[in-house]
Scaffold this active site. Structure first.
Site, PDB file in Angstrom:
ATOM      1  CD  GLU A 119      -2.933   1.179   2.296  1.00  0.00           C
ATOM      2  OE1 GLU A 119      -2.861   0.304   3.178  1.00  0.00           O
ATOM      3  OE2 GLU A 119      -3.755   2.087   2.297  1.00  0.00           O
ATOM      4  CD  GLU A 296      -2.585  -2.012  10.790  1.00  0.00           C
ATOM      5  OE1 GLU A 296      -3.129  -2.167   9.691  1.00  0.00           O
ATOM      6  OE2 GLU A 296      -2.155  -0.891  11.164  1.00  0.00           O
TER       7      GLU A 296
HETATM    8  N1  B3K Z   1      -2.929   0.968   5.654  1.00  0.00           N
HETATM    9  C1  B3K Z   1      -1.607   1.109   6.223  1.00  0.00           C
HETATM   10  C2  B3K Z   1      -0.916   2.351   5.819  1.00  0.00           C
HETATM   11  C3  B3K Z   1      -0.202   2.267   4.537  1.00  0.00           C
HETATM   12  C4  B3K Z   1       0.601   3.513   4.290  1.00  0.00           C
HETATM   13  C5  B3K Z   1       1.220   3.540   2.946  1.00  0.00           C
HETATM   14  N2  B3K Z   1       2.135   4.635   2.797  1.00  0.00           N
HETATM   15  C6  B3K Z   1      -1.637   1.028   7.711  1.00  0.00           C
HETATM   16  C7  B3K Z   1      -2.906   1.372   8.360  1.00  0.00           C
HETATM   17  O1  B3K Z   1      -3.445   2.443   8.265  1.00  0.00           O
HETATM   18  O2  B3K Z   1      -3.443   0.505   8.991  1.00  0.00           O
HETATM   19 ZN    ZN Z   2      -5.351   1.839   8.787  1.00  0.00          ZN
END
Ligand code: B3K
Ligand code: ZN
Length: 869
Positions: A119, A296
């Site tokens: 991501e 998460e």
């Molecule tokens: N979704 C990831 C973050 C990704 C960042 C990319 N630069 C972590 C989170 O927000 O849970």
């Molecule tokens: Zn997140």
């Protein structure tokens, strides 16, 4: 370099092709990893070529269509354009160099392990693909590597096959049955210790839980495991959401750009958010782990099962998931304390973002580098917007909205509008005007005036809203703002609200116009209004409180946030007055009543130590800068320092009595009462340091937990005690082998208030535990200096700016994402003096001239320079 181009939200076009299934084969090697991707391509619209994203670092070896080599394609820096194909099976073979991948995006090496971060747009650094979140495919992934070096080979989903090869290599095949976008792909290979447990879901399925950590660190993974099980149980009970695969894995790595990543079934974490033992981690670290593990895990539904249509919709998953992790922490710990901590971050960092060159709505309109939009606005303000919907709907209707959202969109890539629509349809509550929070940037100002008429016993509250223009948007419209209030009578008793029924829902006033008056009846005497209970909206409040009213709120309001905030308002008032006094070389003073209210808090027999700790935690210099249009940082720091020492002197006896009372709290226990007492004691030590150095030394030497060790060391550091260097050396000798623990030490070094701090920081860059290639180390030493030591960073001679600029030049090449995060204090200069601004302009101009400037830095610096025009 060609000027990077921006993408616009309004230009979204659905893809002409999709990939329904991908067979990946990754043969790992430090410098020549071979990736074979077999894609089941489906054509959705005829007459267009297939565009695959692919980083210029990818070495294309072969491309086949339905098994036959194919050459009708163009390659450029962005990827491949393949002409003349329809639905087909596309095979792509390419090579990558993980060991030289210092940007930590795509496939890279963290120490001896291979891991991935995809991501937002990292998958295109692994292979050529439609690397956009609205292309959802099932994945089968075969990973092959040397068995001795990489006994564990992991990817998303369930393990379905494995085997041995000649020459000591082995392979494993994973299958993820849930269609997912490429940003949720993960692969890890390495040698770890594994902590295993299991969770029975409420429908009776057993889920295997596995946490992988560096060898020798198994004893530090238990808190993460316990947190994971709590998160799984909480999501079932509060949101009725159950886990869907048979296995959930978490891998902790040392080299990671952010906190963690929610890859389906295989989370990759910064080791900071997994590893903890009482001797290495503070209570705050423990809470951070619980919250990030929760965050998460919660993404499994809000992010993975329902994902974003395009990256402009990022807050769809992030705002919502932050709201969910905040609620998780609030349900498990103290709701009031959790709320206050979150509001502090929002006000000090997100409000500053709104005022700076990077201002954007929670759903941005224009993006050059997506990684630049994982912002406080998208995350924290995004969570506030979800919280306001929760306030307007109430828990039951909000949960009905969530249920409808999943019923409609499970397995889809959707928009923020889809979410609000589900909330509106399920609740029957009109969110038409409320939707503006998604498109309008900036921090609204809420001005409140009141009038009491004793003859009619009517009390009128007049609310006015105005959002100042921002760098990205000059015209602002009124918003739907929920304003939760309480009215206190003169003795502090809450008054039952009567009147204005059509404009409110219980205590929540619906402000929808620029200006609205709410008339309350049967109010026996002029009340004191507590406005924005629980901080019901992310706005700046202006109401002309008298000191007496603030003191009443601090002592009597029902809501903890309002009580804490009233004290902040009082502190702000006296910081402002004293900064002027300091500039005029007059005596600094605060009224006795101010000290008395703090004393009363310490003497309160009902005291919740965690809450009292928040009262004694003075706003940082950085927070106080936000009070001034043109900040005299040295004066602010001097006043803050004076205030701390003055309170220390006035309350010396009460502080030392409480410190004595707080003995026996320094055990390895994580019960909230113990944590609360430790946090109070840590705050009080900061005051005691100015009165009793021997006490601080003793506390340091007797500390049983990292929480108390660090509390004593922080006090010595902040008060620049004579024993400071000796204690720092002791800590260094004990922990220099442990990077995560040394981060605490580096942070103290970066925030040291001594005049020579910059020289010290520069020297420490050669410390054996420091490395600019490790983002945690960089943030702890360099980040803490630039963000957490405003006096030194903003030195009139510009030396702080020059220093950061040198670091940014290095990171621009090696790790642009970390560089773009570190640049923040150089681009948020609106409240600095002209002299500071012109020095910053010089530094930014020269950075902008770098030949090879990354998109990440370009976007931020270009916008910042635009502010000078
Ligand atoms: N979704 C990831 C973050 C990704 C960042 C990319 N630069 C972590 C989170 O927000 O849970
Ligand atoms: Zn997140």
């Amino acid at each position: 370099m060609s000027t990077p181009v921006a993408k616009y939200r309004q230009d979204y076009v659905a893809p002409a092709f999709t990939t329904s299934h991908i067979e990946l084969d990754v043969v790992l090697d430090d410098h020549q990893t071979k990736v074979t991707a077999v894609l089941d391509i489906k054509q959705l619209r005829v007459g267009e070529p297939l565009h695959l994203d692919g980083d210029k670092s990818l070495k294309l070896v072969e491309l086949l269509v339905d098994g036959t080599p194919y050459t009708d394609y163009n390659r450029d820096d962005e990827g491949l354009t393949i002409n003349g194909i329809g639905s087909c099976q596309l095979t792509i073979i390419n090579e990558i160099d993980p060991k030289n991948n210092t940007a930590l995006e795509g496939l890279y090496k963290s120490g001896n392990a291979f891991c991935t971060q995809c991501e937002a747009e990292g998958f295109r650094r692994i292979t050529f693909y439609q690397d956009r979140p609205d292309v959802l495919a099932t994945y089968t992934t075969r990973v092959e590597a040397d068995k001795a070096g990489y006994p564990f080979l992991l990817s998303n989903g369930n393990k379905i096959e494995s085997g041995e090869l000649d020459s000591g290599r082995h392979w494993v095949r994973w299958q993820d049955p849930f269609p997912k976008p490429s940003y949720l792909f993960a692969l890890v290979a390495g040698d770890f210790d594994k902590l295993t447990d299991s969770f029975k879901t409420r429908s009776g399925r057993d889920v295997a839980l596995e946490i992988f950590v560096d060898k020798g660190h198994l004893n530090r993974a238990h808190h993460a495991m316990a947190s994971l099980k709590k998160a799984m149980a909480w999501d079932e009970s509060r949101f009725s959401l159950e886990y869907d695969l048979d296995i959930y894995m978490v891998v902790a790595v040392d080299f990671f750009n952010m906190g963690a990543m929610e890859n389906k079934g295989l989370n990759v974490f910064n080791s900071k958010y997994v590893l903890a033992s009482p001797d290495t981690a503070t209570d705050t670290d423990y809470m951070g782990i619980e919250s990030v593990i929760g965050h998460e895990y919660f993404h499994n539904w809000t992010g993975d099962r329902v994902t974003c249509r395009d990256w402009f919709q990022l807050s769809l998953k992030e705002g919502l998931t932050v709201f969910r992790d905040q609620e998780f922490s609030s349900d498990l710990n103290s709701r009031g304390v959790e709320r206050i901590n979150n509001v502090r971050i929002l006000r000090s960092h997100q409000f500053a973002e709104d005022e700076g060159p990077m201002a954007h709505p929670i759903r941005p309109e224009k993006v050059i580098e997506m990684n630049n939009f994982y912002t406080l606005t998208v995350y924290e303000k995004g969570a506030e917007v979800i919280r306001m919907m929760h306030t307007l709907l109430g828990e039951e209707k909000f949960q009905a909205g969530m249920a409808l959202y999943f019923e409609r969109h499970d397995g889809q890539a959707v928009t923020c509008d889809d979410f609000v629509q589900a909330m509106e349809d399920a609740s029957g509550i009109d969110l038409g005007l409320f939707r503006r929070w998604y498109s309008q940037s900036g921090t609204p100002q809420l001005t409140v005036k009141d009038h009491y008429d004793p003859s009619t016993q009517c009390y009128e509250l007049t609310l006015t809203q105005m959002t100042p223009s921002t760098a990205d948007q000059s015209e602002k419209l009124p918003l739907h703002i929920p304003v939760d209030i309480e009215l206190l009578s003169a003795d502090g008793t809450p008054i039952t609200l009567k009147g204005a029924e059509s404009q409110r829902n219980n205590s929540v006033l619906n402000l929808t116009d620029v200006k609205q008056t709410f008339v309350f009846e049967s109010v026996a005497s002029k009340p004191t209004p507590c406005i924005l209970q629980q901080f019901s909206a992310p706005v700046k409040l202006f109401y002309d409180y008298s000191d007496e009213q603030l003191l009443l709120i601090i002592q009597k309001a029902t809501d903890e946030f309002c009580r804490w905030d009233a004290l902040q308002q009082l502190i702000h008032k006296y910081v402002r007055l004293n900064v002027t006094a300091y500039q005029c070389q007059e005596k600094l003073t605060v009224p006795e009543a101010f000290v008395d209210v703090l004393r009363a808090a310490l003497l309160d027999p009902e005291l919740d130590p965690a809450f009292t700790a928040l009262l004694f935690n003075l706003p940082s210099t950085r927070e106080l800068i936000e009070l001034f249009d043109c900040a005299d940082i040295d004066a602010i720091e001097a006043v803050r320092f004076w205030l701390q020492t003055y309170i220390a002197e006035q309350l010396e006896d009460e502080v030392s009595a409480l410190i004595t009372k707080a003995t026996g709290i320094d055990k390895n226990e994580l019960e909230s009462e113990q944590i609360g007492w430790r946090s109070l004691k840590a705050q009080l030590l900061k005051y005691a340091a100015f009165r009793n150095e021997a006490l601080i030394k003793r506390e340091y030497n007797q500390a049983q937990t990292m929480t108390m060790t660090l509390a004593a060391l922080t006090s010595a550091n902040q008060a620049q005690l004579a024993c400071r260097d000796e204690l720092m050396r002791d800590f260094e000798q004990k922990w220099q082998h442990d990077g995560l623990v040394m981060d605490k030490w580096f942070t103290l070094q970066g925030t040291y208030p001594g005049n020579d701090v910059l020289e010290r920081v520069k020297t420490l860059m050669n410390h054996p535990s420091f490395s600019l290639s490790n983002p945690n180390r960089t943030r702890s030493l360099i980040g803490s200096f630039c963000e957490g030591n405003p006096v030194a960073f903003h030195r009139e001679d510009g030396s702080g700016y020059e220093f950061l600029s040198d670091i940014l030049r290095q990171l621009n090449e090696s790790n642009p994402q970390v560089a773009a995060r570190l640049v923040t204090p150089l681009i948020q200069f609106g409240r600095l003096t002209k002299n500071h601004q012109s020095k910053i302009k010089e530094v930014l101009t020269s950075l902008a001239d770098m030949d090879n400037i990354s998109r990440d830095l370009y976007e931020k610096i270009d916008k910042a320079l635009g502010q000078f025009a």
